[in-house]
Design an enzyme around this catalytic site. Structure first.
Site, PDB file in Angstrom:
ATOM      1  N   ASP A   1      -8.153   4.639  -3.040  1.00 26.69           N
ATOM      2  CA  ASP A   1      -8.542   5.985  -3.007  1.00 26.69           C
ATOM      3  C   ASP A   1      -7.800   6.463  -4.222  1.00 26.69           C
ATOM      4  OD1 ASP A   1     -10.215   5.785  -0.834  1.00 26.69           O
ATOM      5  OD2 ASP A   1      -8.895   6.906   0.684  1.00 26.69           O
TER       6      ASP A   1
ATOM      7  N   TYR B   1     -10.485  10.865  -5.756  1.00 27.52           N
ATOM      8  CA  TYR B   1     -11.076  11.853  -4.825  1.00 27.52           C
ATOM      9  C   TYR B   1     -11.985  12.502  -5.462  1.00 27.52           C
ATOM     10  CZ  TYR B   1      -7.690  10.487  -1.535  1.00 27.52           C
ATOM     11  OH  TYR B   1      -6.984   9.528  -0.226  1.00 27.52           O
TER      12      TYR B   1
ATOM     13  N   ASN C   1     -12.306   3.997   0.238  1.00 28.76           N
ATOM     14  CA  ASN C   1     -13.700   4.656   0.356  1.00 28.76           C
ATOM     15  C   ASN C   1     -14.152   5.652  -0.613  1.00 28.76           C
ATOM     16  OD1 ASN C   1     -11.459   5.713   2.083  1.00 28.76           O
ATOM     17  ND2 ASN C   1     -12.662   7.339   2.534  1.00 28.76           N
TER      18      ASN C   1
ATOM     19  N   HIS D   1      -7.613  -1.444   2.100  1.00 32.93           N
ATOM     20  CA  HIS D   1      -7.458   0.082   2.097  1.00 32.93           C
ATOM     21  C   HIS D   1      -7.379   0.430   3.437  1.00 32.93           C
ATOM     22  CE1 HIS D   1      -7.706   4.214   1.059  1.00 32.93           C
ATOM     23  NE2 HIS D   1      -8.761   4.295   1.829  1.00 32.93           N
TER      24      HIS D   1
ATOM     25  N   HIS E   1      -8.895   8.076  11.308  1.00 32.27           N
ATOM     26  CA  HIS E   1      -9.175   6.651  10.985  1.00 32.27           C
ATOM     27  C   HIS E   1      -8.900   5.642  12.123  1.00 32.27           C
ATOM     28  CE1 HIS E   1     -10.435   8.459   7.238  1.00 32.27           C
ATOM     29  NE2 HIS E   1      -9.285   8.451   6.919  1.00 32.27           N
TER      30      HIS E   1
ATOM     31  N   VAL F   1      -4.924   5.904   5.764  1.00 33.20           N
ATOM     32  CA  VAL F   1      -4.496   6.946   6.758  1.00 33.20           C
ATOM     33  C   VAL F   1      -3.233   7.608   6.220  1.00 33.20           C
ATOM     34  CG1 VAL F   1      -3.180   7.291   9.057  1.00 33.20           C
ATOM     35  CG2 VAL F   1      -5.160   5.519   8.751  1.00 33.20           C
ATOM     36  N   HIS F   2      -3.316   9.074   6.288  1.00 33.02           N
ATOM     37  CA  HIS F   2      -2.359   9.747   5.354  1.00 33.02           C
ATOM     38  C   HIS F   2      -0.996  10.049   6.112  1.00 33.02           C
ATOM     39  CE1 HIS F   2      -5.432  11.248   2.237  1.00 33.02           C
ATOM     40  NE2 HIS F   2      -5.526   9.759   2.421  1.00 33.02           N
TER      41      HIS F   2
HETATM   42 FE   LIG Z   1      -9.535   6.148   2.478  1.00 31.56          FE
END
Ligand SMILES: [Fe+2]
Length: 374
Positions: free
Chosen positions: A191, A194, A228, A313, A323, A351-352
């Site tokens: 990622d 964005y 993704n 990822h 997620h 996952v943030h």
């Molecule tokens: Fe992602």
């Protein structure tokens, strides 16, 4: 279960959690509000001055063993040159190597001229300067090659994922740059820009991300993993080839590890054997990624590289609601191999929210394994 047994069980669980609590590793607490992207006229996105000046300069490891570097950059006014001139700190004799350029279109966007040039046969443990561009718009950078591969070689990797280009992204990058431990190479767990959050995946945001990250990645390799947000699959605007911007902009040395795809590959660096896997490419039995990994794992020489690190990822273990379990099918396929071959550490993004665990297997250590630290 009776009350006594219930309390005993609860006590056991709490005890396990206390024993396994990794503690707080950083006083930093991420804010909860949604990230806001930096406007395009922000200083971190500044276009270097001069006609056809190289921009978005970035480097990554260019071979299996760390003696090559892929240098990539973009020119926008005309193709210019794909030549890199480089020399070691101890020499003023410049060497020249030629590369190639690619371009692509994405809906109504046309890319600049994206140059990729591989410098080979470098000496280990050496600082090199390099130049790209021509005449008045030549730009100079440097990097340091890793030590020769071996079991007792200390090395410091940084770890970044899901970076984007928000005000928080800028803080994250500064946080990494200012860390006194001085990371020497970034393991990037997917990622990147964005850009796909914008209408028509506005690829101008791929360019701005390249300019934003240049301040680090022009000077030390970032090891790329696809996430993704690199898929850029948009059939509604006729864009049906996944990963088009990512694969044109970010080259990796996948052929050096006998991979047939840039989405999964391996490198060796210092005392680590690093395997990059693809959460968004087929990984079931008989697929190319499966066949490659099946052959790759027995090749790891723990005498030479005692650290076996895997990047992906989408995490296999995640207790966050966002997620949740997206990595589960890949875990089912590959976790037995990870146990068999004693993978030391898996780094994932997606996952943030930061979590880390002790070693886990088929969720059997879930309670004991997952701890929120921040
Ligand atoms: Fe992602």
């Amino acid at each position: 279960m009776g009350v006594v047994e219930g309390l005993l069980a609860l006590g056991l669980i709490l005890n396990v959690c206390v024993v396994c609590n990794g503690g707080t590793s950083s006083p930093f607490v991420r804010k909860v509000e949604k990230a806001v992207d930096m406007p395009l006229d922000s200083d971190v996105f500044a276009i270097p001055p001069g006609y056809n000046a190289p921009q978005q300069v970035h480097i990554t490891q260019g071979d299996l063993v760390g003696k090559a570097v892929i240098v990539s950059w973009v020119t926008v006014d005309e193709p210019g040159s794909s030549e890199v001139r480089y020399w070691s700190e101890n020499s003023d004799q410049k060497k020249i190597v030629e590369g190639k350029l690619v371009t692509y279109r994405f809906f109504n966007y046309t890319s600049g001229f994206i140059h990729h040039t591989t410098i080979r046969n470098l000496e280990y443990n050496t600082k090199y300067y390099y130049e790209v561009g021509l005449g008045n718009t030549t730009r100079q950078f440097w990097f340091v090659t890793p030590p020769e591969i071996g079991p007792d070689v200390p090395y410091t990797f940084g770890l970044i994922g899901d970076l984007g280009q928000s005000f928080d992204s800028n803080k994250t990058l500064s946080h990494y740059e200012l860390n006194p431990r001085k990371g020497q190479t970034v393991l990037f767990v997917g990622d990147l820009s964005y850009a796909d959050n914008y209408p028509n995946h506005d690829n101008i945001r791929w360019d701005s991300w390249g300019r934003f990250t240049e301040r680090s990645v022009a000077y030390q390799p970032w090891i790329w993993t696809a996430g993704n947000h690199e898929i850029d699959f948009a059939p509604e605007i006729g864009e049906t080839v996944p990963f088009k911007p990512y694969t044109h902009r970010y080259h990796v040395p996948y052929k050096a590890s006998q991979s047939t795809s840039p989405f999964w590959y391996s490198i060796k660096r210092a005392s680590a054997h690093i395997i990059v896997l693809a959460s968004y490419s087929a990984y079931g039995k008989y697929t190319p990624q499966y066949k490659w990994l099946e052959k790759e794992l027995p090749k790891v020489n723990r005498t030479e590289t005692p650290w076996l690190i895997v990047l992906m990822h989408s995490p296999w273990y995640n207790s966050y609601n966002y997620h949740y379990m997206e990595g589960e099918t890949m875990r089912v396929m590959y976790e037995p191999w990870f146990v068999q071959y004693k993978v030391d550490v898996v780094f994932a993004g997606h996952v943030h929210a930061y979590e880390r665990s002790v070693s886990a297997k088929t969720w059997s250590l879930k309670l004991l394994a997952l701890q929120f630290l921040i």
